[in-house]
Design an enzyme around this catalytic site. Structure first.
Site, PDB file in Angstrom:
ATOM      1  N   TYR A 153       0.829  -1.208   0.000  1.00  0.00           N
ATOM      2  CA  TYR A 153       0.000   0.000   0.000  1.00  0.00           C
ATOM      3  C   TYR A 153       0.865   1.259   0.000  1.00  0.00           C
ATOM      4  O   TYR A 153       0.691   2.140  -0.847  1.00  0.00           O
ATOM      5  CB  TYR A 153      -0.924  -0.014   1.222  1.00  0.00           C
ATOM      6  CG  TYR A 153      -1.901   1.131   1.273  1.00  0.00           C
ATOM      7  CD1 TYR A 153      -2.947   1.224   0.362  1.00  0.00           C
ATOM      8  CD2 TYR A 153      -1.807   2.119   2.251  1.00  0.00           C
ATOM      9  CE1 TYR A 153      -3.855   2.276   0.414  1.00  0.00           C
ATOM     10  CE2 TYR A 153      -2.708   3.169   2.314  1.00  0.00           C
ATOM     11  CZ  TYR A 153      -3.733   3.239   1.386  1.00  0.00           C
ATOM     12  OH  TYR A 153      -4.633   4.277   1.433  1.00  0.00           O
ATOM     13  N   LYS A 162       1.216   3.578  -3.371  1.00  0.00           N
ATOM     14  CA  LYS A 162       0.748   4.963  -3.400  1.00  0.00           C
ATOM     15  C   LYS A 162       1.893   5.930  -3.718  1.00  0.00           C
ATOM     16  O   LYS A 162       1.695   6.945  -4.397  1.00  0.00           O
ATOM     17  CB  LYS A 162       0.108   5.333  -2.058  1.00  0.00           C
ATOM     18  CG  LYS A 162      -1.236   4.661  -1.797  1.00  0.00           C
ATOM     19  CD  LYS A 162      -2.335   5.245  -2.661  1.00  0.00           C
ATOM     20  CE  LYS A 162      -3.715   4.788  -2.220  1.00  0.00           C
ATOM     21  NZ  LYS A 162      -4.802   5.411  -3.003  1.00  0.00           N
ATOM     22  N   ARG A 168      -9.909  -0.966  10.779  1.00  0.00           N
ATOM     23  CA  ARG A 168      -9.358   0.347  11.114  1.00  0.00           C
ATOM     24  C   ARG A 168      -9.761   0.719  12.536  1.00  0.00           C
ATOM     25  O   ARG A 168     -10.775   0.261  13.047  1.00  0.00           O
ATOM     26  CB  ARG A 168      -9.818   1.394  10.100  1.00  0.00           C
ATOM     27  CG  ARG A 168      -9.120   1.215   8.766  1.00  0.00           C
ATOM     28  CD  ARG A 168      -9.361   2.379   7.832  1.00  0.00           C
ATOM     29  NE  ARG A 168     -10.397   2.093   6.865  1.00  0.00           N
ATOM     30  CZ  ARG A 168     -10.566   2.777   5.736  1.00  0.00           C
ATOM     31  NH1 ARG A 168      -9.756   3.766   5.449  1.00  0.00           N
ATOM     32  NH2 ARG A 168     -11.540   2.470   4.901  1.00  0.00           N
ATOM     33  N   ARG A 208      -2.876   9.427  16.369  1.00  0.00           N
ATOM     34  CA  ARG A 208      -3.455   9.642  15.044  1.00  0.00           C
ATOM     35  C   ARG A 208      -4.250  10.947  15.082  1.00  0.00           C
ATOM     36  O   ARG A 208      -4.620  11.436  16.154  1.00  0.00           O
ATOM     37  CB  ARG A 208      -4.387   8.496  14.643  1.00  0.00           C
ATOM     38  CG  ARG A 208      -3.721   7.133  14.483  1.00  0.00           C
ATOM     39  CD  ARG A 208      -2.777   7.082  13.289  1.00  0.00           C
ATOM     40  NE  ARG A 208      -2.237   5.735  13.117  1.00  0.00           N
ATOM     41  CZ  ARG A 208      -1.147   5.275  13.725  1.00  0.00           C
ATOM     42  NH1 ARG A 208      -0.492   6.055  14.567  1.00  0.00           N
ATOM     43  NH2 ARG A 208      -0.718   4.050  13.492  1.00  0.00           N
TER      44      ARG A 208
END
Length: 311
Positions: A144, A148, A185, A210
């Site tokens: 991933y 990206k 998630r 986060r």
């Protein structure tokens, strides 16, 4: 009225984007292979004469006529992108090549939904767009992260080589309705565990941080970026700069749900970033964008959505 292609349009972010663009009097071509997207997310849009759904995998070329392209197609949660890591890389890289080729043929603007994962486990905190990242190229998240990063490379090569009108945003943690309840998630995990009265799983000591952006804010920033002046390419961080630890998030969700869930601690997964917080100065200056929805308000909306999934 523009005809707009949204790849990954039945996914979490894509479905919200399709709805916003449709409400702004555009024709929408929603493309999705339904690997992680869901018809349920776009069911309420199907009756609109200005909404078209096409089942298609963008690792294969697509020949359509449109005025703008939003490229969102790619599994975005570790559970999904690590399930078939080769396909994840193909979606980011081959998908970018195919969509860039389409944009080049049509001479139209194209936006890439990139990610804060390009920063890896950052050694610079908070993260500006100029930071080049700290990514493990051979780790389990690399399919991933590096996919990206390569897509961003391709976008800028098309910009330099073919004078293509590109736009790149780097999306930080986003949450809200239409998230897959089982996508692994942190927000969906914590809410579902709290609603079910299960133990809430904290990886590591819970002090990793986060920054959580509510979906409507994120989509607003995405559309502003697409419609920004030609020649402004980005990349631009789109995310909420308010930082929370995993412990703070879990405690807030327990309080909002009235759950009796207990916290349990497990080993931190490999390459899981310890810190993630965007610097959004460029978004503020160039797009006049700032997030408006606070975590408490956004979590309430998300909790109501997930409650319906349990019922």
């Amino acid at each position: 009225m523009k005809r707009i292609l949204v790849t990954g349009g039945a996914g979490f972010l894509g479905s919200h984007l399709c709805e916003k663009l449709l409400n702004e009097n555009n024709e929408i071509l929603c493309v999705d292979n339904f690997y992680t997207g869901s018809r349920k997310n776009i069911h309420h849009l199907l009756d609109s004469k200005n909404f078209e759904l096409l089942r298609h995998d963008i690792t294969h070329p697509l020949f359509v006529e449109v005025d703008q392209i939003y490229n969102l197609a790619c599994p975005a949660s570790p559970v999904h992108y690590q399930f078939d890591p080769v396909q994840t890389t193909k979606t980011s890289v081959l998908g970018a090549i195919n969509m860039l080729g389409l944009a080049k043929r049509l001479k139209i603007p194209i936006l890439q939904a990139s990610t804060s994962e390009v920063y890896g486990d950052p050694e610079v905190h908070p993260q500006p767009e100029s930071y080049r990242g700290n990514v493990n190229t051979i780790g389990p998240r690399a399919c991933y992260d590096e996919g990206k990063r390569c897509a961003e490379t391709l976008f800028f090569d098309y910009y330099r080589q073919h004078d293509l009108d590109i736009k790149i945003i780097r999306i930080f943690n986003t949450y809200g309705p239409n998230m897959n309840p089982e996508d692994g998630r942190v927000v969906s995990n914590f809410i579902m565990q709290a609603l079910r009265g299960e133990d809430i799983t904290i990886y590591g000591d819970g002090k990793q941080t986060r920054s959580f952006c509510y979906v409507s804010d994120l989509i607003d920033g995405m559309v502003k970026m697409m419609n920004s002046e030609s020649g402004f390419t980005g990349p631009v961080n789109i995310g909420n700069p308010t930082e929370f630890t995993m412990l703070e998030l879990a405690e807030q969700i327990i309080e909002l749900t009235g759950s009796k869930s207990q916290l349990v601690f497990k080993e931190l997964p490999e390459d899981d970033p310890m810190q993630r917080k965007p610097i959004i100065t460029i978004a503020q200056d160039k797009l006049s964008w700032m997030p408006k929805v606070g975590l408490n308000e956004g979590l309430m909306h998300a909790i109501q959505y997930f409650k319906k999934n349990i019922e």
